[in-house]
Design a protein around this motif. Structure first.
Motif: not given
Length: 298
Positions: A200-229
């Motif tokens: 992801x860092x190499x793709x967008x050529x940037x990384x910052x603290x905003x990419x590490x917010x808890x909302x990112x984990x929330x999104x991944x959990x949402x993916x699992x719950x919708x797809x099937x844990x």
């Protein structure tokens, strides 16, 4: 429009790697890692820092994989003395500590400004060719990670992890070292998320603290719950659907009078509403886990 579609699918593939990694932890093993974004951050900042020092992008990925493979067992060992719910809270705290550390290390991580101008593997190609190359690379890695996760969960190691998730007391009585098993799993699952962070860092050529917010984990959990844990296929499909929903909802402000400062919040709100709807109507997800007979003789 084509550029946006290529970007959308590429990022969805990276989220698919994150979802597969979290599925091994939360879905297969019952480890509710609320700080999953920490593995992503380790890989992302490893690539960013190595690039900032003039290193090759492959070295950055390698450093991220090794660092996450060491971080995983260290986090897993905390489960030796902590109950599952307390362990989940600790993982969230670790991820937030990591975010605060990188936010305050200006000389090493760029602080709140992050690291930009990172040179990736396809920087010398034209924009269109590079976009296609990134898409192919990310999809190939997603397919490889999927078959790796499938093989891991089908073997005896995966069956024991499911036994630990369902009947930890029984697993311990049969002689399985629960803490050691979890540490080994995190040593494997962590690097998958770290690779996603590096790419992801190499793709967008940037990384910052905003990419590490808890909302990112929330999104991944949402993916699992919708797809099937607990189902690797569900993790991949869920990642694609949520990414489509999350990215597509950014165009709502073009159709409705939504203030710019509220657009991102509304996107999260929509994802949250979809998550709630699935939990109320189909908690097993689109591809619910199919439990196999557990062989406990070995």
């Amino acid at each position: 429009m084509l550029d946006f579609v290529l970007y959308l699918v590429t990022v969805a593939a990276l989220y698919g790697l994150l979802a597969l990694s979290l599925n091994l932890q939360a879905g297969v093993s019952g480890l509710l890692n609320f700080g999953h974004v920490a593995f992503f951050g380790v890989g992302a900042y490893a690539s960013g820092i190595v690039a900032l020092q003039g290193g090759n992008w492959m070295v950055g990925i390698f450093v991220g994989v090794v660092a996450s493979a060491l971080l995983g067992p260290a986090i897993g060992r905390l489960g030796r003395t902590l109950a599952a719910d307390y362990w989940a809270i600790v993982t969230l705290a670790i991820a937030e500590c990591l975010r605060l550390i990188v936010s305050n290390q200006d000389s090493l991580t760029g602080g709140h400004q992050g690291i930009s101008g990172i040179v990736g593997p396809f920087s010398g190609l034209s924009t269109a060719t590079a976009a296609i190359a990134w898409l192919v690379l990310c999809l190939l890695l997603l397919v490889a990670a999927y078959f790796f996760a499938e093989a891991l969960t089908r073997m005896q190691f995966g069956r024991v992890l499911r036994l630990i998730r369902e009947q930890p007391t029984l697993a311990a009585s049969l002689g399985h070292d629960i803490t050691r098993r979890k540490m080994r799993l995190l040593a494997v699952a962590g690097p998958i998320a770290a690779i996603a962070g590096s790419l992801y860092t190499l793709y967008i050529s940037y990384i910052g603290p905003d990419q590490l917010l808890p909302i990112e984990t929330f999104l991944v959990f949402t993916m699992l719950i919708i797809g099937g844990m607990g189902n690797n296929r569900g993790a991949v499909i869920g990642a694609l659907l949520v990414q489509l929903l999350y990215a597509g909802s950014r165009f709502l402000k073009d159709w409705f009078p939504i203030p710019d400062q509220s657009a991102s919040s509304i996107r999260v709100l929509i994802v949250g509403l979809v998550l709630t709807a699935f939990l109320l109507t189909n908690p097993a997800g689109m591809f619910g886990e199919k439990l196999r007979r557990v062989d406990v003789r070995h």
